[in-house]
Design an enzyme around this catalytic site. Sequence first.
Site, PDB file in Angstrom:
ATOM      1  N   GLU A 127     -68.030 -53.490  65.423  1.00  0.00           N
ATOM      2  CA  GLU A 127     -69.201 -54.227  64.959  1.00  0.00           C
ATOM      3  C   GLU A 127     -69.737 -55.274  65.928  1.00  0.00           C
ATOM      4  OE1 GLU A 127     -70.431 -52.774  62.741  1.00  0.00           O
ATOM      5  OE2 GLU A 127     -69.023 -52.131  61.216  1.00  0.00           O
TER       6      GLU A 127
ATOM      7  N   SER B 205     -72.844 -41.926  56.620  1.00  0.00           N
ATOM      8  CA  SER B 205     -72.523 -43.333  56.815  1.00  0.00           C
ATOM      9  C   SER B 205     -73.559 -44.175  56.053  1.00  0.00           C
ATOM     10  CB  SER B 205     -72.457 -43.670  58.304  1.00  0.00           C
ATOM     11  OG  SER B 205     -71.850 -44.924  58.527  1.00  0.00           O
TER      12      SER B 205
ATOM     13  N   HIS C 240     -64.565 -40.581  60.713  1.00  0.00           N
ATOM     14  CA  HIS C 240     -65.905 -40.916  60.248  1.00  0.00           C
ATOM     15  C   HIS C 240     -66.904 -39.806  60.570  1.00  0.00           C
ATOM     16  CE1 HIS C 240     -68.746 -43.449  58.388  1.00  0.00           C
ATOM     17  NE2 HIS C 240     -69.418 -43.751  59.464  1.00  0.00           N
TER      18      HIS C 240
ATOM     19  N   ASP D   5     -60.879 -41.030  57.363  1.00  0.00           N
ATOM     20  CA  ASP D   5     -61.951 -41.906  57.846  1.00  0.00           C
ATOM     21  C   ASP D   5     -61.428 -43.340  57.938  1.00  0.00           C
ATOM     22  OD1 ASP D   5     -64.313 -43.339  58.305  1.00  0.00           O
ATOM     23  OD2 ASP D   5     -65.505 -42.000  57.051  1.00  0.00           O
TER      24      ASP D   5
END
Length: 688
Positions: free
Chosen positions: A150, A557, A665, A631
């Site tokens: 992030e 997502s 993911h 994930d």
Amino acid sequence: MRTSLFFAAALVCAAPTFAQTKVFTFDEALVRSGVSLSPVPQASVSWASGTVYKLTKEGVERFIDARTGKDVPQPKDGSAGQVPSATTGGRRARRGGGSSLTSPDGRYTAYVKNNNLYVKDSQGGDDKQLTKDGSGTILNGILDWVYDEEVYGRGGRYAIRWSPDNKHLAFLQLDESRVKKYRLQDHTKRQQEATEDWDYPLPGDPNPTARLGIVSVEGGDPVFVDTRPFVPEDLLIVRFNFTPDGKRLYYQLQNRIQSQLELRSADAVTGNDSRTLITEKSAQWVDVTEDPTWLADGTFLWTSDRDGFRHLYRYKVDGTLVAQVTKGRYDMKGVTRLDEEKGLVYFNGNGVDVSGSHLYRAPLDGKSAPQCLTQGMGTHLVAFSPTEEFYLDTYSTAENPGMVRLCDGKTGAVLKTVAKYDPPRSSAQYRLGVGKFVTLKARDGYVLEGTLLLPPGYDPKKRYPVYMPVYAGPSAPTARNSYSSVNGSIRDQFLAQNGIIVFKCDNRTANPRGAEAQKCSYKQLGVRELEDIEDALKYLIDQGYADKDRISMEGWSYGGFMTAYALTHSKMFKCGIAGAPPTDWAFYDTIYTERYMSTPQLNPEGYKAASCLEGAENCHGKLLLVHGMMDDNVHLQNSVQLVYRLQKAGKDFEMMFYPAPTSRHGIGDPQQRQHSTRLMLGFLLKNL
């Protein structure tokens, strides 16, 4: 059994017929067959030298002087580079990371072992251990999951910077001791061998605490930069590097919910003499900007959204503002080149059309407005001549395969078309859909932009089912006004050939038209996005394109969240596919979620309004949930929680979970990936 019969029917319906009427088979759509949908250049073009460009067509090379338009002998100093392709990708790239970092002079290599920082000298001697406190919870020079994902960009695991004189290293230290762990279970193995524990902070829970260290390549105890008055629990260290002269270390700090950002500098050796150069504040959030761009006179360029749009500002080294360099109701999307001698900066922007890309030029003193050099709506990629007198503009739109135009480097005036792009060669055999660019207005008058891929032989008197792929997350556009992004997907063409309109339209928070528009989603992700999506689909219905009873959405997502949210909070959709969706933002990571939602403690009603779980009892339409069971980003818990709520509400749905260790993911196992594509395509065709 019904599914098997459906697939057989699909294969029969999609069987190839005659030249120029072939359609893609179901299997071709699954494996994305080798058929090229790229436009074909009639000639390749590159700068050769000075103002001379090389034009190669059917194996014959010509060298042409841009000033005179006449053929000239081949220059002796060779090629100066190929002109960019006619199209460009729509997503911003992630920064990759290597396994070590080499010093500017090439002598030393820094690396991390057992969470400690080491340096290797290519001239010999033992490797030096520069930190000694690394452990299972203390990370020196390497990022944890949430900082990697992030803050610094997925894949760039090292958090190390070399000083220009090769004598010092700056590094990020992360303390994970208070971060709660999330356990993943690999159900393809025996339980005792199959668990992974990840440091993964959920909204409102403790983050890793961060410190910025400086250490000599010769060893000795690291020193740490003073980050007060931030307290460790409310601090993110989001960028750091040395100034070009190596005298200062500059770094960017944010508070936990990212409503404030400070650019500071400190002494590059001692870490002392900390100074705040720039402070950015917002009632919503402040996006992280990249490192300053340093100019030869010691000033630097800084990007900021402070006026509602992302623009360049010029500062002195002490933080004194010199000028706002770029301005306008559009975003500066990246500096392409600097001409400090002439006092000019060139950059990409989207003031002409949000879904395109254009070249702008602005004076570094900010005394006059930026000038858009490229002509025409669409996507432009520019290559300047070595003398900078001219540039070659490779340009395309949703409807136009593209062209290369010679332009005046000062004014942007189009001097001539050098080469054109033809439609893909496959269009001579396959019946392909037709791309179209559209603009429309949301309920409050805000202008949205989108693209349509219409079925071959489109009949304006007929209404068609609609497939709408989305991402919809802040500043993450899907629609792009370029030929390949609209026409270049075999999967999209397959759906169009089966009579389905493919519609891409970015809600205002996803499109890159400035923070001013994006921040309406603050503390209520999904709410305003869905309004824009519904308005865009209503436009298709009102214009006679869409059958209102056969509308679908698909996303992964954030796009999976948006799809699940739409089906639980709207009645417009007949079906939707939600891949790896964050179904409740309380289950996603701190740094991303709290940037847009604050914390659950400070914003409980916003978390409730943005939750797919809270709308489960109102689920309308057929929902397919798809998720990788390993994930480590959006945990399987998200889909399981929605499954639980839907079951309790008595709602029917479909789901498919993929257990391979590589199906994280994304569905990483090739056979599982093909299975998921077959499942999702079949679901769309069956329900539309």
